[in-house]
Design a protein around this motif. Structure first.
Motif, PDB file in Angstrom:
ATOM      1  N   ASN A  19      71.224 118.385  29.123  1.00 48.51           N
ATOM      2  CA  ASN A  19      70.129 119.144  28.518  1.00 48.51           C
ATOM      3  C   ASN A  19      69.110 118.219  27.854  1.00 48.51           C
ATOM      4  N   ASN A  20      69.585 117.192  27.159  1.00 49.13           N
ATOM      5  CA  ASN A  20      68.666 116.236  26.531  1.00 49.13           C
ATOM      6  C   ASN A  20      67.816 115.521  27.560  1.00 49.13           C
ATOM      7  N   LEU A  21      68.434 115.068  28.645  1.00 50.19           N
ATOM      8  CA  LEU A  21      67.678 114.374  29.691  1.00 50.19           C
ATOM      9  C   LEU A  21      66.663 115.304  30.352  1.00 50.19           C
ATOM     10  N   LYS A  22      67.064 116.532  30.627  1.00 51.75           N
ATOM     11  CA  LYS A  22      66.136 117.500  31.222  1.00 51.75           C
ATOM     12  C   LYS A  22      64.944 117.716  30.297  1.00 51.75           C
ATOM     13  N   SER A  23      65.195 117.828  29.007  1.00 56.24           N
ATOM     14  CA  SER A  23      64.129 118.034  28.030  1.00 56.24           C
ATOM     15  C   SER A  23      63.152 116.857  28.011  1.00 56.24           C
ATOM     16  N   ILE A  24      63.699 115.648  28.044  1.00 56.80           N
ATOM     17  CA  ILE A  24      62.842 114.448  28.016  1.00 56.80           C
ATOM     18  C   ILE A  24      61.889 114.431  29.207  1.00 56.80           C
ATOM     19  N   PHE A  25      62.400 114.796  30.392  1.00 60.93           N
ATOM     20  CA  PHE A  25      61.591 114.682  31.593  1.00 60.93           C
ATOM     21  C   PHE A  25      60.758 115.919  31.923  1.00 60.93           C
ATOM     22  N   THR A  26      61.014 117.066  31.285  1.00 65.23           N
ATOM     23  CA  THR A  26      60.274 118.268  31.654  1.00 65.23           C
ATOM     24  C   THR A  26      59.505 118.919  30.514  1.00 65.23           C
ATOM     25  N   ASP A  27      59.929 118.730  29.277  1.00 68.82           N
ATOM     26  CA  ASP A  27      59.261 119.416  28.166  1.00 68.82           C
ATOM     27  C   ASP A  27      57.976 118.724  27.720  1.00 68.82           C
ATOM     28  N   ASN A  28      57.927 117.421  27.818  1.00 63.99           N
ATOM     29  CA  ASN A  28      56.758 116.664  27.351  1.00 63.99           C
ATOM     30  C   ASN A  28      56.344 115.654  28.395  1.00 63.99           C
ATOM     31  N   GLN A  29      55.076 115.390  28.429  1.00 62.81           N
ATOM     32  CA  GLN A  29      54.557 114.334  29.289  1.00 62.81           C
ATOM     33  C   GLN A  29      53.610 113.486  28.456  1.00 62.81           C
ATOM     34  N   THR A  30      53.714 112.192  28.642  1.00 62.67           N
ATOM     35  CA  THR A  30      52.860 111.264  27.908  1.00 62.67           C
ATOM     36  C   THR A  30      52.067 110.438  28.902  1.00 62.67           C
ATOM     37  N   LEU A  31      50.800 110.294  28.628  1.00 62.49           N
ATOM     38  CA  LEU A  31      49.928 109.455  29.436  1.00 62.49           C
ATOM     39  C   LEU A  31      49.330 108.407  28.505  1.00 62.49           C
ATOM     40  N   ARG A  32      49.503 107.163  28.858  1.00 69.99           N
ATOM     41  CA  ARG A  32      48.885 106.078  28.091  1.00 69.99           C
ATOM     42  C   ARG A  32      47.846 105.424  28.990  1.00 69.99           C
ATOM     43  N   TYR A  33      46.734 105.081  28.393  1.00 69.97           N
ATOM     44  CA  TYR A  33      45.696 104.417  29.172  1.00 69.97           C
ATOM     45  C   TYR A  33      45.069 103.316  28.335  1.00 69.97           C
ATOM     46  N   GLU A  34      44.491 102.369  29.045  1.00 70.31           N
ATOM     47  CA  GLU A  34      43.796 101.269  28.392  1.00 70.31           C
ATOM     48  C   GLU A  34      42.350 101.291  28.850  1.00 70.31           C
ATOM     49  N   ILE A  35      41.468 101.148  27.908  1.00 67.05           N
ATOM     50  CA  ILE A  35      40.052 101.020  28.248  1.00 67.05           C
ATOM     51  C   ILE A  35      39.771  99.541  28.383  1.00 67.05           C
ATOM     52  N   PHE A  36      39.356  99.156  29.567  1.00 67.99           N
ATOM     53  CA  PHE A  36      39.109  97.751  29.827  1.00 67.99           C
ATOM     54  C   PHE A  36      37.617  97.522  29.862  1.00 67.99           C
ATOM     55  N   CYS A  37      37.097  96.906  28.838  1.00 68.13           N
ATOM     56  CA  CYS A  37      35.682  96.551  28.817  1.00 68.13           C
ATOM     57  C   CYS A  37      35.555  95.093  28.402  1.00 68.13           C
ATOM     58  N   ASP A  38      34.386  94.565  28.518  1.00 66.26           N
ATOM     59  CA  ASP A  38      34.169  93.148  28.262  1.00 66.26           C
ATOM     60  C   ASP A  38      34.252  92.831  26.774  1.00 66.26           C
ATOM     61  N   TRP A  39      34.676  91.627  26.465  1.00 67.71           N
ATOM     62  CA  TRP A  39      34.617  91.114  25.098  1.00 67.71           C
ATOM     63  C   TRP A  39      33.543  90.046  25.114  1.00 67.71           C
ATOM     64  N   LEU A  40      32.493  90.292  24.359  1.00 69.06           N
ATOM     65  CA  LEU A  40      31.368  89.363  24.355  1.00 69.06           C
ATOM     66  C   LEU A  40      31.755  88.065  23.658  1.00 69.06           C
ATOM     67  N   PRO A  41      31.324  86.918  24.198  1.00 68.39           N
ATOM     68  CA  PRO A  41      31.607  85.660  23.519  1.00 68.39           C
ATOM     69  C   PRO A  41      30.827  85.583  22.210  1.00 68.39           C
ATOM     70  N   THR A  42      31.480  85.136  21.166  1.00 67.61           N
ATOM     71  CA  THR A  42      30.819  84.969  19.869  1.00 67.61           C
ATOM     72  C   THR A  42      31.304  83.669  19.232  1.00 67.61           C
ATOM     73  N   ASP A  43      30.589  83.239  18.221  1.00 67.96           N
ATOM     74  CA  ASP A  43      31.014  82.050  17.477  1.00 67.96           C
ATOM     75  C   ASP A  43      32.225  82.357  16.604  1.00 67.96           C
ATOM     76  N   ASN A  44      32.626  83.617  16.552  1.00 69.83           N
ATOM     77  CA  ASN A  44      33.776  84.030  15.761  1.00 69.83           C
ATOM     78  C   ASN A  44      35.081  83.915  16.550  1.00 69.83           C
ATOM     79  N   CYS A  45      35.014  83.408  17.770  1.00 70.71           N
ATOM     80  CA  CYS A  45      36.192  83.161  18.599  1.00 70.71           C
ATOM     81  C   CYS A  45      36.235  81.663  18.878  1.00 70.71           C
ATOM     82  N   PHE A  46      37.308  81.025  18.489  1.00 69.96           N
ATOM     83  CA  PHE A  46      37.395  79.593  18.735  1.00 69.96           C
ATOM     84  C   PHE A  46      38.830  79.098  18.583  1.00 69.96           C
TER      85      PHE A  46
END
Length: 171
Positions: A19-46
């Motif tokens: 029952n616990n395993l069934k609940s984990i796989f059917t009761d909830n769904q999680t989606l994780r995503y990453e936003i991939f955008c550029d990191w501008l070069p700055t003098d604050n990175c060295f």
């Protein structure tokens, strides 16, 4: 939720485990995503040498500073707002997100930027260190930024280009 252990740290087995395993796989769904955008070069990175911290041989250790440009966060927020709207229109609930100015550890560029001026760059245009005749650097550090895309193929292409330069220099 841990399917194998109950709230009293007792091992769950049999029908309760099913029952616990069934609940984990059917009761909830999680989606994780990453936003991939550029990191501008700055003098604050060295990367610098830390004169107050030494390794076991007495040499200064690397001091890495990864700062970000405010525009990086602005772009990330812009993309994320639209992403959340799309997810909600698809029926997603309980959408949570966060925006960070830190690039992921596997996509770091910079550190040994290349250019013509030894005062502001570490490498020349052929990725050879300005101050060390036989030192070439061909990882992602020669680029000030990755340009908003994974840059593995750029690293490969540059490494082959530099290898030809090294071969020519040795001939």
């Amino acid at each position: 939720m841990n399917a194998k252990w109950d709230d009293n740290d007792n091992l769950v087995w049999g029908r309760a485990l099913q029952n616990n395993l069934k609940s984990i796989f059917t009761d909830n769904q999680t989606l994780r995503y990453e936003i991939f955008c550029d990191w501008l070069p700055t003098d604050n990175c060295f990367v610098d040498l830390d004169q107050s911290v030494k390794d076991r041989w007495g040499s200064p250790v690397a001091k890495v500073r990864i700062g970000f440009h405010e525009h990086d966060l602005k772009v990330g927020r812009y993309i994320n707002e639209r992403t959340e709207k799309v997810l909600e229109k698809m029926g997603a609930t309980n959408v949570r997100s966060g925006i960070s100015g830190s690039p992921p550890a596997n996509l770091v560029a910079g550190g040994c930027r290349f250019g013509n001026d030894p005062e502001t760059t570490v490498l020349n245009a052929d990725c050879r260190a300005h101050d060390v005749e036989n030192l070439y650097v061909t990882d992602g550090s020669f680029m000030p930024t990755g340009g908003s895309v994974p840059y593995t193929w750029t690293i490969y292409a540059n490494a082959f280009r530099v290898a030809d330069k090294i071969k020519d220099a040795l001939a």
